[in-house]
Scaffold this active site. Structure first.
Site, short mmCIF file in Angstrom:
data_model
loop_
_atom_site.label_atom_id
_atom_site.label_comp_id
_atom_site.label_asym_id
_atom_site.label_seq_id
_atom_site.Cartn_x
_atom_site.Cartn_y
_atom_site.Cartn_z
N HIS A 220 0.43 -0.72 0.23
CA HIS A 220 0.10 0.16 -0.08
C HIS A 220 0.63 1.20 -0.54
O HIS A 220 0.99 1.61 -1.03
CB HIS A 220 -0.71 -0.13 1.08
CG HIS A 220 -2.09 1.33 1.25
ND1 HIS A 220 -3.15 1.29 -0.09
CD2 HIS A 220 -1.59 3.14 1.45
CE1 HIS A 220 -3.90 2.14 -0.45
NE2 HIS A 220 -3.33 3.54 0.86
N ARG A 434 -10.90 -9.54 -11.65
CA ARG A 434 -10.24 -9.38 -12.48
C ARG A 434 -9.80 -10.62 -12.94
O ARG A 434 -9.26 -11.39 -11.92
CB ARG A 434 -9.46 -8.39 -11.36
CG ARG A 434 -8.60 -8.74 -10.55
CD ARG A 434 -8.54 -7.33 -8.95
NE ARG A 434 -6.67 -7.51 -9.59
CZ ARG A 434 -5.67 -6.73 -8.49
NH1 ARG A 434 -6.01 -6.49 -7.44
NH2 ARG A 434 -4.92 -6.13 -9.33
N ARG A 435 -7.24 -9.68 -13.15
CA ARG A 435 -6.46 -10.45 -13.61
C ARG A 435 -6.96 -11.87 -14.16
O ARG A 435 -7.04 -13.56 -14.02
CB ARG A 435 -5.54 -11.33 -12.20
CG ARG A 435 -5.64 -10.39 -11.25
CD ARG A 435 -4.71 -10.90 -10.30
NE ARG A 435 -4.24 -10.70 -9.33
CZ ARG A 435 -5.34 -10.12 -8.02
NH1 ARG A 435 -5.96 -11.14 -7.71
NH2 ARG A 435 -5.02 -8.88 -6.78
#
Ligand code: HAS
Length: 555
Positions: A220, A434-435
């Site tokens: 992060h 996603r992915r």
């Protein structure tokens, strides 16, 4: 020294933008995939790339990790050195650049041979070649050497100027580097202690949960390592480019001091779905995430205030009518203001992601790449593109080729990213993952049944718009770099802005806010303590329960 420093900064920036160029060329393949068109199955791409995942890995690693790190290392060495007017050890500085490049070339080999198709998050038990992890570790180590050099120069300056307030550009750069040092610890331990020995076959397996936790310790705050160098430009340079002044030096310092303290202890907001982490700690990380959004809100206020100040000084009127008086013909300013506009949506989406109640709706869906293309893809990348329009002339004495094409390129980029964000957030809310190669025929039926024709078309179109933007931008960049030197480089100065509310020269004269935010080393210590407090109880049980999970390959 100055000539060598300028050459070094140019080397960092050109390497960064070369990496971005290759990474960006792979982008439309991803966008077309989410548009329902599988170009990965075309004969040409089949010959070049092992799989969709290899393309996605290259795209993510080159754009998010390599581009950012090289550009930032050059930028945040150059700025404080010029700001403080000190002489760095250029041999060491070149050594660092060469080390980082060696790391990059090392990691590139397995990436290109499809032996490190582990995506840019390289979550174990997905296993890549040890050469990839070693190259990545060398790259990160090199960035820490740059950090060390900048902090060293700043401390030497402080010793030579007792009682003086650190100039604001240096303050922002040193705070960012110190934040990165605390942030990088997680990744360094993950790669050096867990992944390299495991991929070399020296350990029986690796604990995925511990590895992910260490990854997000860095993962992060790395986004602030990408964002804050852009903020440096928004605070210190953009106001002057817009014809105005920085709002408040005190507020600027407060924002960076807050980023230094609160950027790291928030990583669990990427792991709400992970088992075996107590909810209490997830919720604590959530509240700390909301806290680290505050300095961005301060930045939104300061940036808008300085733009408004500039526009009103040039005859701007009305509640929002003043916006028209900004110098929209200036490609560098326009790039950065458009980056900010997109970041309003990127930031708002981030706060949705961080909310533990919303997270299950968006986590691991197409929403997430939607979010990060209007954060790192604009706030960072579009800002750096805009910076290049003055930085290259400033470093080389060459004139910006085709300012109108430069201007067009940033509008195309902004439009492309906004379209991509719209299409991807929309698909994500509908549940598209996603992915995933969503255009593959086996799954196609599922997504066809979802009636997502419009968002799919928008996403596919965005890939084409971004492709055009990249061609326009790189035409300007390479034409400028390959042209002849015509000016004294210093005729294009660093556009340092004055502040409406300045900090003053000495600590004795400075406001309490400036005085209290000056001790950056003490703030770094506070950051470390906070990280230990909120990560210690999370990591300790993982160590006690260490699992040896064997590796798996995706390709
Ligand atoms: Fe994020 C996932 C939360 C900011 C990048 N983020 C990601 C990933 C990336 C990324 C790459 O809590 C994917 C990771 C992966 O592969 O799994 N993000 C946040 C929050 C913020 C945030 C709370 N992200 C960023 C930035 C990034 C970035 C910055 C890159 C540079 N993000 C998350 C979460 C996830 C996540 C969860 C995990 C999701 C999941 O489930 O997996 C905040 O820092 C945002 C604060 C920002 C604001 C906006 C301030 C606005 C400004 C502009 C003002 C405009 C002006 C214009 C003045 C509050 C400063 C005026 C205009 C005129 C015309 C005058």
């Amino acid at each position: 020294t100055l000539t060598s420093l300028k050459k070094l900064t140019q080397a960092y920036a050109v390497t960064a933008f070369l990496a971005l160029m290759i990474g960006v060329l792979l982008g439309p393949l991803q966008a077309l995939n989410y548009g329902g068109i599988n170009v990965y199955d075309s004969p040409l791409l089949k010959a070049l790339l092992g799989s969709y995942y290899q393309g996605l890995t290259l795209h993510g690693v080159l754009n998010a990790l390599v581009f950012t790190q090289f550009f930032i290392s050059g930028w945040m060495l150059y700025l404080p050195v010029r700001d403080l007017n000190v002489r760095p050890n250029m041999r060491f500085a070149w050594f660092t650049y060469l080390t980082m490049t060696a790391g990059l070339l090392t990691a590139a080999v397995p990436l290109l041979t499809n032996d490190a198709t582990v995506l840019y998050t390289f979550y174990p038990p997905l296993e890549g070649s040890p050469v990839f992890y070693i190259g990545a570790a060398v790259m990160v180590a090199a960035s820490l050497l740059v950090a060390g050099q900048v902090v060293w120069l700043w401390l030497a300056w402080k010793r030579a100027h007792p009682g003086r307030v650190t100039p604001v550009v240096t303050y922002m750069s040193v705070a960012t580097w110190l934040m990165w040092v605390v942030a990088a610890l997680g990744l360094v331990v993950e790669v050096v202690v867990l992944l390299i020995p495991w991929s070399l076959g020296l350990t029986r397996g690796v604990d995925p949960l511990l590895a992910r936790t260490l990854f997000w310790w860095t993962g992060h705050p790395i986004v602030y390592f990408w964002l804050l160098p852009a903020y440096i430009s928004w605070y210190a340079f953009l106001p002057r480019q817009a014809g105005g002044r920085m709002a408040s030096e005190g507020l600027t310092r407060l924002a960076f001091a807050m980023f230094l303290v609160f950027s790291v202890p928030v990583g669990l907001h990427h792991q709400y779905a992970d088992p075996n982490v107590q909810n209490t700690w997830k919720v604590i990380h959530m509240f700390l995430t909301f806290l680290v959004a505050v300095p961005s809100l301060l930045t939104a206020f300061s940036a808008a205030a300085s733009l408004e100040d500039a526009a009103r000084a040039h005859g701007g009127r009305g509640l929002i009518g003043w916006v028209r008086r900004l110098p929209w013909g200036n490609a560098s300013m326009t790039a950065q203001v458009l980056a900010m506009v997109s970041f309003i949506f990127g930031g708002a989406g981030g706060i949705v992601n961080a909310s533990i109640a919303f997270s299950p709706v968006v986590h691991n869906t197409a929403w997430i790449p939607g979010h990060f293309h209007i954060t790192v893809g604009t706030a960072t990348t579009l800002t750096f593109m805009g910076v290049m329009f003055w930085l290259v002339p400033h470093l080389t004495g060459k004139r910006l080729a085709s300012p109108r094409v430069a201007l067009a390129s940033v509008w195309w980029w902004f439009t492309g990213m906004m379209l991509l964000a719209l299409g991807m957030h929309w698909q994500g809310l509908a549940g598209v993952p996603r992915r995933a190669l969503v255009s593959a025929s086996a799954q196609q039926g599922v997504y066809d049944a979802m009636h997502l024709g419009l968002p799919k078309a928008i996403t596919a179109a965005s890939g084409i718009v971004l492709f055009v933007a990249a061609i326009l931008f790189y035409a300007v960049l390479w034409r400028t770099l390959l042209s002849r030197r015509v000016d004294d480089p210093e005729r294009t100065p660093i556009p340092t802005s004055e502040a409406i509310s300045a900090a003053g020269e000495t600590l004795a004269d400075a406001s309490p806010l400036v005085r209290r935010t000056e001790p950056l080393l003490a703030l770094t210590f506070a950051a470390l303590v906070l990280v230990i407090l909120v990560y210690g109880p999370v990591i300790a049980p993982m160590l006690a329960n260490y699992q040896f999970i064997p590796g798996q390959r995706l390709w």
